[in-house]
Design an enzyme around this catalytic site. Structure first.
Site, PDB file in Angstrom:
ATOM      1  N   SER A 250       0.849  -1.181   0.000  1.00 41.42           N
ATOM      2  CA  SER A 250       0.000   0.000   0.000  1.00 41.42           C
ATOM      3  C   SER A 250       0.886   1.232   0.000  1.00 41.42           C
ATOM      4  CB  SER A 250      -0.909  -0.010   1.227  1.00 41.42           C
ATOM      5  OG  SER A 250      -0.113   0.219   2.373  1.00 41.42           O
ATOM      6  N   LYS A 251       0.205   2.371   0.011  1.00 45.21           N
ATOM      7  CA  LYS A 251       0.875   3.675  -0.011  1.00 45.21           C
ATOM      8  C   LYS A 251       2.017   3.780   0.996  1.00 45.21           C
ATOM      9  CE  LYS A 251      -0.513   6.828  -2.786  1.00 45.21           C
ATOM     10  NZ  LYS A 251       0.594   6.875  -3.690  1.00 45.21           N
ATOM     11  N   ARG A 252       1.803   3.199   2.169  1.00 43.63           N
ATOM     12  CA  ARG A 252       2.816   3.418   3.200  1.00 43.63           C
ATOM     13  C   ARG A 252       4.133   2.700   2.876  1.00 43.63           C
ATOM     14  NH1 ARG A 252       2.887  -1.029   6.933  1.00 43.63           N
ATOM     15  NH2 ARG A 252       1.194  -2.330   6.197  1.00 43.63           N
TER      16      ARG A 252
END
Ligand code: GLU
Length: 482
Positions: A250-252
């Site tokens: 994901s984005k993180r």
């Protein structure tokens, strides 16, 4: 003739998962002299995002992917290449299934279906349509024409469906887990699982290569094809892309879209190289290979079944490999869009790139590290100031400036000699002259070899900057940077 497709839904930009899928399809097509088709899967009106189709195409091109047929190419006899433009064909297929009683109209309202789901849940059963409308007679259906309805496919209630997956081997699904799923929505437009089966058939797709998340859809598409008496293509489901902790990416875990990486200055051929190793490796295991090179050796046999680990650090490492291996002129062209300072004064641009690239991982970093060649520093790294700008420094910098003005030949060796002699005559270590000089001319504490920097910067710039730093130290006006 091998024909494969990449079929993005236009719901955003190209993310790494889509980029990897597209790349594997492209490599497969090239390896077997086949064709890659780009099909825009815009079946869901509500999720369509304007400009997304163009963004997808830009993303694909920046990975070096070229498609043979698509919405922007002449129709090769298999178009249109936007699913929304193939509606007539999907309706005709649904009409046929209805006429042959392989599909039926369902008038159940969303409320009724929700109720049914709840009742099953209460009994601990998985949600599944009861098939209530399956048994409506033709007269009953005719009497309700005009009412809101969907079309459902009759799915075999028993037996099993086997997906012969080219990567995973045979994957078996008990047919009992499937219900009579919807193929046409109330507005008589197709759902993904219906349209995709017809389109893959009509476009003569030989191999469907896509992410593992689509594996549970495959039996449904096979049911559709069987009902329409179509020969299914071969299937290959690519392993999931996982974060280093094996969670879903994901984005993180960093940027996830190809365009974001481009904007961050990741070298695009390096990104392509990185993505093509997410689940595949060449027989000799080498890690640096271009899309063209991979296309010579690609095969589905070498695609792994287990999740591929995506690691931003490794991607940056890859970017660094390309930074130092590509022709310096190529890097110079690539870095230009990242430069926000003038290049009119200063040394030769390509020479600066050649000297600076060893220490840069991204084009953004490279542009920043090259800045001082074209703009004198007006602030100095704080940790350097504390360490290297001392009360005695100003006088030393002035002395060096004077000696540099008298230096006969301005080159690396003479500069080295001058610093050696100065250190000796001043009774200090050479490092005590080098560090303040680097800070004075570049504002930084690290960078390429100092004498290479000085040689390239030139005598005027170097002596001016040494004096400016000396002035600032003496007047107590040294501005510090992070
Ligand atoms: N439109 C689907 C997606 O973007 C592609 C499905 C497929 O390849 O069949 O995930």
């Amino acid at each position: 003739m091998v024909r494969v497709r990449y079929a993005p839904s236009p719901t955003g930009t190209l993310h790494i998962g889509g980029g990897r899928t597209a790349l594997f399809n492209y490599l497969f097509a090239r390896r077997y002299d086949g064709r890659l088709i780009l099909r825009i899967e815009d079946t869901d009106e509500t999720r369509k995002i304007p400009g997304s189709e163009e963004a997808m195409m830009r993303g694909l091109r920046s990975l070096g992917i070229v498609w043979d047929e698509g919405p922007d190419t002449p129709d090769a006899g298999f178009g249109p290449y936007r699913v929304s433009e193939r509606l007539a064909r999907h309706r005709e297929a649904a009409d046929r299934l209805l006429a042959e009683h392989k599909a039926y109209r369902c008038f159940c309202t969303p409320e009724e279906l929700a109720e049914e789901r709840k009742a099953r849940q209460a009994q601990g059963l998985p949600p599944r349509y009861s098939g209530r409308c399956r048994s409506l007679s033709e007269d009953q259906v005719r009497a309700r024409v005009g009412e809101r309805s969907v079309v459902r496919l009759k799915v075999p209630g028993d037996g099993e469906t086997v997906v012969h997956d080219l990567i995973r081997g045979d994957v078996r699904f008990g047919n009992r887990i499937f219900d009579d799923f919807v193929i046409m929505k109330p507005d008589y437009t197709p759902v993904y699982n219906f349209a995709v089966a017809i389109d893959d058939h009509d476009m003569k797709i030989t191999h469907v290569i896509r992410g593992e998340e689509h594996l549970p859809n495959t039996p449904k598409q096979m049911f559709v094809m069987e009902a329409l008496r179509m020969e299914p293509p071969q299937f290959a489901h690519l392993p999931m892309i996982l974060a280093p902790d094996r969670s879903k990416v994901s984005k993180r875990h960093g940027a996830t879209s190809v365009e974001e990486y481009r904007d961050q200055g990741i070298i695009l051929p390096a990104l392509a190289n990185y993505l093509l190793l997410l689940g595949w490796s060449p027989p000799d295991g080498r890690e640096i290979l271009t899309v063209d090179e991979a296309a010579q050796e690609f095969s589905l046999e070498r695609v792994q079944r287990t999740g591929a680990i995506y690691d931003q650090k490794k991607l940056e490492w890859m970017s660094h490999q390309y930074m130092t291996r590509l022709a310096v002129e190529t890097i110079a062209e690539m870095v230009k869009p990242f430069i926000d300072y003038g290049l009119d004064t200063g040394p030769d641009f390509v020479d600066v790139v050649a000297l600076s690239r060893e220490r840069a991982y991204t084009l953004t970093q490279l542009a920043e590290q090259m800045r001082f060649f074209f703009e004198p520093p007006d602030r100095y790294e704080a940790k350097g100031v504390n360490k290297h700008f001392n009360p005695g420094t100003a006088a030393r910098l002035r002395l060096l400036a004077e000696r540099l003005l008298d230096l006969k030949t301005w080159d690396h060796d003479s500069l080295t000699g001058l610093y050696d002699q100065s250190a000796e005559s001043l009774g200090v270590k050479r490092a005590e002259l080098i560090h303040p000089t680097r800070l004075a001319v570049s504002g930084r504490t690290v960078g390429p070899g100092l004498f290479d920097v000085l040689e390239l910067l030139g005598r005027d710039a170097v002596t001016e900057r040494l004096r400016a730093a000396a002035d600032r130290i003496e007047s107590g006006q040294v501005v510090m940077a992070e």
